[in-house]
Design an enzyme around this catalytic site. Structure first.
Site, short mmCIF file in Angstrom:
data_model
loop_
_atom_site.label_atom_id
_atom_site.label_comp_id
_atom_site.label_asym_id
_atom_site.label_seq_id
_atom_site.Cartn_x
_atom_site.Cartn_y
_atom_site.Cartn_z
N LYS A 105 20.91 -74.66 -45.86
CA LYS A 105 22.06 -74.40 -46.73
C LYS A 105 22.51 -75.74 -47.30
CE LYS A 105 24.46 -70.78 -48.01
NZ LYS A 105 24.08 -69.37 -48.10
N GLY A 217 35.80 -53.96 -52.44
CA GLY A 217 35.24 -55.04 -53.26
C GLY A 217 34.41 -54.42 -54.37
N GLY A 219 32.61 -56.34 -56.90
CA GLY A 219 31.89 -57.40 -57.61
C GLY A 219 30.41 -57.05 -57.64
N ASN A 220 29.57 -58.06 -57.57
CA ASN A 220 28.12 -57.84 -57.64
C ASN A 220 27.66 -56.86 -56.56
OD1 ASN A 220 25.33 -58.59 -56.47
ND2 ASN A 220 25.21 -59.38 -58.53
N ALA A 221 28.04 -57.14 -55.32
CA ALA A 221 27.57 -56.29 -54.21
C ALA A 221 28.21 -54.90 -54.26
CB ALA A 221 27.87 -56.98 -52.88
N GLY A 222 29.53 -54.84 -54.38
CA GLY A 222 30.26 -53.57 -54.31
C GLY A 222 29.97 -52.62 -55.46
N TYR A 223 29.97 -53.15 -56.68
CA TYR A 223 29.72 -52.28 -57.84
C TYR A 223 28.32 -51.66 -57.76
CZ TYR A 223 27.55 -51.08 -62.22
OH TYR A 223 26.80 -50.44 -63.15
#
Ligand code: NAD
Length: 415
Positions: A105, A217, A219-223
């Protein structure tokens, strides 16, 4: 309340797993700390002509299974211990998905929201100038993380290629499609998560066509999770939320229309023909599947007894506290742990690397098929370990991952 040091959490999680599997004490000692880390200072010419020096890091946690992989985060609260923790989690995630990769990381302490595009570009290029010798397509391959995006990856790839004197697309992943990105990366995290939900539904005897789902949420993941659950499974999305609040519809929402509403108004709230619902109440809804896709530590010892969902699919990183985990397990809730549920992103990032090496690009359909195979196999191995050791799915995921890394270390003669 003193904030938990994320790296101490990582070490505790490993210690717990080591005890269950009676891990060789030498392997355990090596796995408690990162193998390598680089700390750099990045002097950047700001738009006002002044020079500002930023601190950057790159941590390579363990490369027994292959070159290391993990995102680069630009964040004002970045610390070396956060980077170490995230690098360790990447090691377990790559091993769990059986990708031939170790974990790493990176991060820079900065506030991208207060920086111009020019300053961000200079910072991205300076980072590569400083860590360029430390990374490489067959050594350590960064990707986007919080506040870094495909454009940042494109600048980094370009800078690395300039230093190398030739195109080196494979040095980072999460690039835009025009410069070596992969088809299918956009919805990969949610799509991968839904494959694990499909497997979990079989275990829990849930008919996904009739299932109700709440998503925290958007966003990218939730939508994408809401959109794909409706289009692929025919499930009913009864509630979604964002920072401003949530919406509920007994008859089910149209995820695409909600996304358009959020794009226009800035939030999912006030979507026509829905009832408002708080983020707290959303988590406690009477639904078959709950998908936390926003923040960490939202399911705690306090609200875990009230969770009525049969499956909790952790698309977010760290949404469930250890105390809540024990309560959910006792109550028979099937939790799909974060580093299994949200591993679709790194899996397609790995596919991007492979395509960069080949210089031959797959269709979206091929990416989807390969993702499905990888993540479904990972889910099966976790389920098997949870039965074998009589532990919850999270501990089982650790067991599978740590055993694989330990095995590679032994085969290589490190022990
Ligand atoms: P994002 O920034 O695109 O979306 C985050 C969403 O969460 C937004 O809709 C925001 O309004 C909402 N949110 C923020 N605070 C909230 C709160 N207090 N209550 C309710 N909603 C809140 O981020 P993302 O990429 O979708 O990531 C979401 C989670 O998934 C994070 O935990 C992230 O680490 C994890 N994750 C994402 C990916 C990926 O590929 N995007 C991969 C792995 C893990």
């Amino acid at each position: 309340m003193t904030k938990l040091n994320p790296f101490e959490v990582v070490q505790k999680q490993l210690d717990k797993c080591a005890k269950i599997i009676k891990l060789d004490s030498n392997v355990h000692e090596i796995l408690r700390v990162p193998m390598r880390e680089l700390h750099v200072s990045l002097p950047i010419r700001m738009d006002d002509g002044s020079i500002k020096v930023f601190q950057g890091f790159r941590v390579q946690y363990n490369d027994a299974r292959g070159p290391t992989k993990g995102g680069i985060r630009f964040h004002p609260d970045e610390t070396i211990d956060t980077v170490r923790a995230l690098a360790a989690w990447m090691t377990w995630k790559c091993a769990l998905l059986d990708l031939p990769l170790g974990g790493a990381k990176g991060g820079v302490i900065c506030n991208p929201k207060q920086m111009s595009q020019g300053e961000l570009e200079r910072l991205s290029r300076a980072y590569i100038n400083q860590v360029g010798q430390f990374i490489g397509p067959d050594k350590d391959i960064p990707a986007p993380d919080v506040y870094t995006n495909p454009q940042v990856m494109a600048w980094m790839m370009d800078e690395y290629s300039k230093i190398a004197g030739k195109n080196r697309f494979g040095v980072v992943t999460g690039k835009p499609l025009g410069v070596g990105g992969s088809a299918g990366r956009g919805d990969a995290t949610a799509r991968g998560g839904l494959h694990t939900v499909r497997e979990a539904a079989k275990v829990c005897g849930i008919d996904l066509k009739k299932a109700t789902i709440a998503v925290q949420g958007y966003g990218n993941a939730g939508y994408y999770a809401a959109y794909l659950a409706k289009t692929l499974f025919g499930s009913k999305i009864v509630a979604v939320s964002d920072t401003k609040g949530g919406i509920f519809s007994k008859g089910g929402l149209d995820p695409e229309a909600v996304r358009e509403h959020k794009a226009k108004t800035g939030s999912v709230i006030n979507f026509p023909n829905t009832k408002p619902i708080s983020n707290e109440k959303l988590l406690e809804l009477e639904v078959d599947i709950l998908i936390p896709a926003a923040l960490e530590n939202v399911i705690t010892g306090k609200n875990a007894p009230n969770i009525k969902a049969k499956i909790v699919a952790e698309l977010a990183n760290g949404p469930t506290t250890p105390e809540a985990d024990d309560i959910l397990y006792k109550n028979g809730v099937h939790v799909i742990p974060d580093f299994l549920c949200n591993a679709g992103g790194v899996t397609v990032s790995y596919f991007e690397m492979v395509q960069n090496f080949y210089m031959y690009y797959w269709s979206e359909k091929e990416v989807h098929e390969r993702l499905k195979n990888k993540i479904t196999a990972a889910y099966s191995s976790v389920l098997k370990a949870s039965k074998e050791y009589n532990v919850n799915m999270r501990q089982a995921a650790y067991i599978v991952a740590v055993k694989r890394v330990a095995e590679a270390m032994k085969i290589r003669g490190w022990i």
